[in-house]
Enzyme design. Sequence first.
Site, PDB file in Angstrom:
ATOM      1  N   ASP A  90       0.421  -1.225   0.008  1.00 10.96           N
ATOM      2  CA  ASP A  90       0.256   0.145  -0.070  1.00 10.96           C
ATOM      3  C   ASP A  90       0.785   1.317   0.361  1.00 10.96           C
ATOM      4  OD1 ASP A  90      -2.603  -1.300  -0.168  1.00 10.96           O
ATOM      5  OD2 ASP A  90      -2.539  -2.047   1.599  1.00 10.96           O
ATOM      6  N   ASP A 146      -6.025  -4.762  -4.705  1.00  6.63           N
ATOM      7  CA  ASP A 146      -4.982  -3.124  -3.889  1.00  6.63           C
ATOM      8  C   ASP A 146      -4.583  -2.495  -4.734  1.00  6.63           C
ATOM      9  OD1 ASP A 146      -6.897  -5.074  -1.965  1.00  6.63           O
ATOM     10  OD2 ASP A 146      -7.185  -3.400  -0.574  1.00  6.63           O
TER      11      ASP A 146
HETATM   12  N1  GLY Z   1      -6.689  -1.660   1.087  1.00  7.30           N
HETATM   13  C1  GLY Z   1      -8.028  -2.394   2.619  1.00  7.30           C
HETATM   14  C2  GLY Z   1      -9.236  -2.166   2.185  1.00  7.30           C
HETATM   15  O1  GLY Z   1      -9.457  -1.451   1.025  1.00  7.30           O
HETATM   16  O2  GLY Z   1      -9.947  -2.091   2.964  1.00  7.30           O
END
Ligand code: GLY
Length: 369
Positions: A90, A146
């Site tokens: 992330d 993600d």
């Molecule tokens: N990246 C984790 C979510 O979208 O909850």
Amino acid sequence: MYKLWAENTMQKIIDKLNITAPKIGARFPHVCKEREYDEERAKWWTNGFWPGILWMAYQQTKDEKFASLAAETENKMAYVLDEYYNIDHDAGFIWLLSAGADYRLTGSEESKRRCMKAAAYLASRFNIKGNFIQAWNWENGWAIIDCTMNLSLLLWASEMTKNPIFKHIAMAHADTVIKYFVRPDGSVNHVLSFDPETGEFLESIQGQAAGPTSAWSRGTSWAVYGLPLVYRYTRKQEYLDAAKKVASFFLANLPEDYVAHWDFRVPRTPETPRDTSAAACAACGLLELSEFVPECEKQFYIDSAYKIVKSLTDYYSNLDNDKQCILNGGTGDCPKDLNVNVGLIYGDYFYMEAVSRLMGNTDIFWYKP
Ligand code: GLY
């Protein structure tokens, strides 16, 4: 066409932020249940979104209070970059919207260095056998939808350094997204498992979806937006085709008010939670997509995005009250019963970005101007 509406809506967002930003301060808001945002720890994946909101407010107003709060928040989380094992897939969400936006709007060399460091960490997670960027730090063979959004950080780094290495990694991962994550019907898997030694695909993992074969709406929106962003930099037709396929699935499965339920494959009752963050992110993705399709398709994507954003504004927003979050009705992790039907900072971020895009703003933090 929607410019005037978007300008009026942005003014309401700014009016709200003029009140909430000094109260929230240089902190890490994540979830808003009652009236105020809770604070997260400095290492959480959502921590770029508040500085991102503040930098968007600064873009609109040139009001220094927004810039200084954003920079202060970034400084408070900078130490995390010195703890390699806390960085994961992330990194783009966190650093592109904080340090990346800071560098872009102020020219801060310190912020540019932070963003480059985050990109180098993200690149180092690439598994060359399986062609994927590793998710989290506890299962070496897992990859996650993600991460499609985080590829922008690598593409940014290639632009900055004029070195295609980062772009090669982003494209290899994007190839894996369209080969394994995107299903033939345009829905997507949330988490996939590969053998980290051989790279062989093993199985789909449930993640935050209702099940391994269901269709988590926020994961779908990560692909609706992430894929055209990769296309913007690379112009590889397959990414655009896949983005359109996922966007069709997303739009075809929306309820009457255009705001997605948390998973497209759960039974729908009036109580089934929505996810306004998925809706807002998908609206940004549709507007991004609209820039790359033939003229005859363009208006469809823009109209669809507007319908989503208008519905969020009319039925899910707090623009006219003093709750700190801009949007209600976000769902964090439904299977874990965690943060269901709440305000989520990333929902607020993508909503504001979508409004900014509808105003005609093209200075978007996910890519180089
Ligand atoms: N990246 C984790 C979510 O979208 O909850």
